[in-house]
Scaffold this active site. Structure first.
Site, PDB file in Angstrom:
ATOM      1  N   GLY A 160      45.060  -0.967 -35.114  1.00  0.00           N
ATOM      2  CA  GLY A 160      45.470  -0.614 -33.761  1.00  0.00           C
ATOM      3  C   GLY A 160      44.626  -1.296 -32.694  1.00  0.00           C
ATOM      4  O   GLY A 160      45.112  -1.619 -31.601  1.00  0.00           O
ATOM      5  N   GLU A 183      45.948  -4.583 -32.167  1.00  0.00           N
ATOM      6  CA  GLU A 183      47.240  -4.492 -31.473  1.00  0.00           C
ATOM      7  C   GLU A 183      47.033  -4.324 -29.962  1.00  0.00           C
ATOM      8  O   GLU A 183      47.802  -4.846 -29.164  1.00  0.00           O
ATOM      9  CB  GLU A 183      48.066  -3.351 -32.081  1.00  0.00           C
ATOM     10  CG  GLU A 183      48.503  -3.724 -33.509  1.00  0.00           C
ATOM     11  CD  GLU A 183      49.176  -2.599 -34.280  1.00  0.00           C
ATOM     12  OE1 GLU A 183      48.512  -1.561 -34.464  1.00  0.00           O
ATOM     13  OE2 GLU A 183      50.331  -2.763 -34.674  1.00  0.00           O
ATOM     14  N   GLU A 195      45.980  -1.929 -42.553  1.00  0.00           N
ATOM     15  CA  GLU A 195      46.935  -0.838 -42.774  1.00  0.00           C
ATOM     16  C   GLU A 195      47.458  -0.771 -44.203  1.00  0.00           C
ATOM     17  O   GLU A 195      47.697   0.312 -44.746  1.00  0.00           O
ATOM     18  CB  GLU A 195      48.137  -0.974 -41.815  1.00  0.00           C
ATOM     19  CG  GLU A 195      47.858  -0.571 -40.391  1.00  0.00           C
ATOM     20  CD  GLU A 195      47.278  -1.696 -39.552  1.00  0.00           C
ATOM     21  OE1 GLU A 195      46.856  -2.717 -40.138  1.00  0.00           O
ATOM     22  OE2 GLU A 195      47.230  -1.546 -38.321  1.00  0.00           O
TER      23      GLU A 195
END
Lengths: 427, 406
Positions: free
Chosen positions: B131, B134, B154
């Site tokens: 994340g 991201e 992930e």
């Protein structure tokens, strides 16, 4: 008030003869190899030292101030002051001498003093004419100028000069070190046969020391990255005899000279450390002193007979301390060349030389060969120039402990026309 | 020196003591550049949680209404940029619909960050994972500090990126490389990130101010996506590449037990090149994976491992390990300890096994360390000890257990 300065421990790498190309270790690698086990066996942490002093003559470009690089690589902490000293072949003793003075004057209490040299890493040097050509070529702007600059090249620009050969040539007299030994030999009537016999004995003494384990605790096995290990001075030739050595041709002054590869010190890589401590440090860390440094002396003379340096420095040292040659029980006199060692012994036995040069009342006398270089020397071990001065002090201490003698002198001749000597007593 | 440690990170102007945000600091410098610092309350490393993203949403609103000349996004934590999503929030998920709603809200925040009409630059030090990456990808530019590491781990949790990463990463970076990184979960260093075009520049903390200014004022040389990228994202090419990826994945992780890699490949094959469709499909696919027993089990294992790390980390720090016996196991333990910054004395009476261990350590460090100086320092810490002297100062002594038949 002068404080006593103790030698409490020390270690060195095996001395590794330079064979073809660079050896497995750089000067700092060598210093780390023998420094790690030495520090590991101390009751204090590596950062307990006040400073690190290292002798090194041929510093390589990747290791400027090798003392500091070694200190950091040995995990001695970012705050460890470290500097490198250089007086050519005396550098390893100069580091001890410098540390000795810091402690004696009360400035430091615990000093790591060493020497490191990797002669097999001595660089090839491009001729200045070639370097100038390259600078012109690199600086040329534009294709036309580049081509014009490139066309000026001559084959001789790329003929490398062996840096080591230059280093072993005296820049004032332009004599190679071997030639200075020839000169000393001539002045004192040393013969080829005497030199070869001395050299053969050096090998036999080292071979015996290795066999009997006299070097245990002094020589620490070195391990290279490729999975090899080096556990002994590998230049030793136990089968050398005066007869076999007599077959070698002179290398420095052909065809009639007497200095050969066999009766000269070897081109070698190696490093050595000793730990110097004040009384305060000895008490604080519970150390056991092996010896105490009583005095030291540097002297200088005509560079073309630099091999006599030990005679000058050791004589001045003994005179100041009211000692005669015979009162020294064990000697380490660095074996740069057999002819040079024998020249020193002859000089001490030379009435005129002792009167006029040393200011004595007559010849200083003989040094019994049984007291001198008892476990071999640079002829059998090799002579990593920045290290040898350190090694002879370290080995003198260990040899005296083994032999049960009390007073010893370590001394060396120094290329460029100097000599260094150190007087120590076992405790 | 510890005294200067607080000055190491370049965080822009000093924030006011009474920040109105719990998990962020927001300041403006003399050039009108806003410095948005992730600083999650009460923890030493940033992770993305629902409440943090909610707060980010409010900040983006504030930035929209009073637009700065530029926006810097970075972490105020020494430990690194953002370590990823807050995995706590994944635990026990059983209803795909609820997950999709939650992830949808997070997507909206990231999309708004990306849509901000000011030049935005992420400044990344330390770990920038999942994340966190991201968030960085939602900025227009990325500047990495030397020590930055990037990755999408992930897949180790039975998932794939779920905050737009599958879309933005494959757009920016050669999709073969991007997919490989997402499928394996491997991390890369700053240099590799630069060569992939993931970051625009690699620099050091001391140049962050100047680098940010150049980025905001259009003077930073941008990494350009290769011409090949759009080609590889074309439908027919994707079909061919996707089948290759599936057969590779099958070797490492059979579809029956590990659905995530295949879901990721499907996502890319079906939707790459169509941004909004792929973003939507990513949410649904992510939600479906989250509730699988595989993901939930891997998440449980993740927490067990974290707990063990805490237990291990709570004891006294071991600075010097003494390993007795330089055989295969002893030598490898010693090398591992040296790699972990410990001083190791490796004791053996014989030189041969120590020499062998040194060679294996040297080979290992050569593989896992890029810098020659790091290899040298690790080897320097691994001290051959033929006299067993290391034992006196060691904090920990490891003696190899011999196999015994008696």
């Amino acid at each position: 008030m002068a404080r006593p300065v103790f030698i409490v421990d020390g270690s060195r790498t095996p001395f590794l003869k330079a064979r073809s190309g660079p050896g497995p270790f750089t000067p700092v690698d060598l210093a780390v190899q023998c420094g790690r086990p030495l520090l590991a066996r101390q009751p204090f942490a590596p950062d307990a030292f006040d400073q690190v002093i290292l002798g090194c003559v041929n510093v390589i470009a990747d290791e400027m101030n090798p003392a500091r690089v070694a200190a950091l690589r040995l995990g001695m902490g970012e705050q460890m002051v470290a500097f490198t000293v250089q007086i050519n072949c005396g550098s390893g003793m100069q580091s001890i001498d410098t540390g000795y003075r810091y402690i004696r004057e009360g400035i430091s209490d615990l000093i790591l003093a060493g020497g490191a040299e990797a002669l097999s890493h001595a660089p090839l040097v491009w001729p200045n004419s070639g370097v100038r050509w390259f600078a012109g070529f690199a600086g040329a702007k534009g294709l036309g100028a580049k081509i014009a600059a490139a066309l000026k090249v001559k084959p001789s620009y790329f003929k490398p000069i062996i840096g080591l050969e230059r280093g072993l040539t005296d820049p004032i007299t332009e004599l190679n070190m071997g030639q200075t030994a020839e000169k000393v030999g001539h002045l004192f009537g040393i013969t080829r046969a005497q030199s070869d016999a001395y050299a053969a004995e050096s090998h036999q003494r080292l071979a015996k020391a290795q066999k009997e384990g006299f070097l245990k605790g002094e020589v620490e096995t070195a391990f290279s990255r490729d999975g090899k290990f080096y556990d002994h001075d590998d230049g030793v030739r136990p089968d050398s005899t005066a007869e076999t050595l007599a077959k070698l041709r002179p290398v420095f002054e052909r065809p009639w000279g007497q200095v050969t590869a066999g009766n000269s010190s070897q081109i070698t890589d190696g490093a050595s450390w000793v730990i110097l401590a004040s009384e305060t440090a000895v008490a604080k860390h519970g150390l056991t002193p092996k010896a105490v440094i009583l005095d030291s002396q540097w002297s200088a003379l005509d560079p073309s007979i630099m091999g006599l340096g030990p005679v000058l420095s050791a004589s001045a040292l003994l005179k100041r301390n009211g000692l005669t040659l015979q009162e020294v029980e064990t000697w380490e006199l660095n074996e740069a060349f057999a002819t040079q060692v024998l020249g020193c012994l002859a000089a001490w036995n030379d009435d005129k030389f002792c009167r006029e040069i040393l200011g004595l009342d007559g010849a200083a006398g003989e040094i019994d060969r049984a007291k001198l270089n008892v476990d071999g020397g640079a002829i059998s071990l090799g002579h990593p120039v920045g290290t040898s001065g350190n090694r002879i002090v370290l080995h003198l201490v260990n040899a005296m402990k083994r032999l049960g003698t009390r007073r010893g002198v370590a001394t060396e001749c120094i290329g460029g026309g100097q000599g260094g000597a150190m007087l120590i007593e076992t405790v | 020196m510890d005294l200067l440690a607080d000055r190491v990170l370049e965080l822009g102007p000093k924030p006011a003591a009474d920040s109105s945000y719990r998990n962020f600091k927001l300041t403006r410098d003399e050039d009108g550049i806003a410095w948005l610092l992730f600083d999650r309350a009460g923890v030493s490393a940033n992770t993305l949680s629902a409440d943090l993203l909610e707060e980010l949403d409010a900040i983006v609103t504030a930035l929209e209404s009073e637009r700065p000349t530029g926006l810097v996004v970075r972490s105020a934590k020494k430990s690194g940029f953002i370590a990823g999503a807050d995995v706590n929030e994944f635990r026990g998920a059983s209803e795909p619909g609820a997950v999709e709603t939650a992830i949808g809200r997070a997507h909206a925040v990231i999309d708004r960050l990306e849509a901000l009409r000011v030049p935005s630059v992420a400044v990344i030090h330390g770990f920038c994972l999942g994340g966190g990456l991201e968030v960085a990808l939602a900025c227009q530019m990325r500047i990495a500090i030397d020590d930055a590491r990037f990755g999408f781990p992930e897949v180790m949790l039975g998932l794939h990126p779920g905050l737009g990463g599958t879309v933005r990463f494959t757009e920016l970076v050669n999709p073969m490389q991007a997919m490989t990184l997402m499928l394996t979960g491997k991390t890369i260093d700053a240099r590799r990130a630069k060569s992939l075009g993931l970051v625009d520049a690699v620099t050091q903390e001391r140049h962050v101010r100047n680098a940010v200014r150049d980025a905001v004022f259009g003077r930073l040389k941008r990494a350009k996506p290769g011409a090949l990228n759009s080609l590889l994202n074309l439908g027919p090419v994707r079909g061919f590449l996707a089948s290759r990826m599936r057969s590779e994945a099958e070797k490492a992780a059979p579809r029956k037990h590990y659905p995530a890699p295949y879901a990721l490949i499907d996502l890319w094959e079906k939707h790459a090149g169509n941004r909004s469709a792929m973003l939507n499909a990513e949410k649904a696919s992510f939600a479906n994976l989250m509730v699988t027993p595989t993901a939930q089990n891997l998440i449980r294992v993740f927490f067990l491992r974290e707990q063990m790390k805490k237990v291990a980390g709570s004891g006294n720090k071991v600075a010097h390990v003494h390993v007795i016996g330089a055989g295969a196991m002893g030598g490898d333990i010693a090398a591992w300890c040296a790699n972990q910054d410990m001083r190791v004395t490796l004791a053996d009476m014989k030189a041969e096994p120590i020499a062998g261990a040194m060679k294996r350590a040297s080979d290992l460090f050569g593989k896992i360390m890029r810098k020659k100086t790091d290899q040298r320092d690790a080897l320097d810490r691994l001290i051959p000890d033929m006299d067993g002297d290391g034992v006196r100062n060691a904090d920990l002594i490891i003696e190899r257990c011999r196999k015994s038949s008696s």
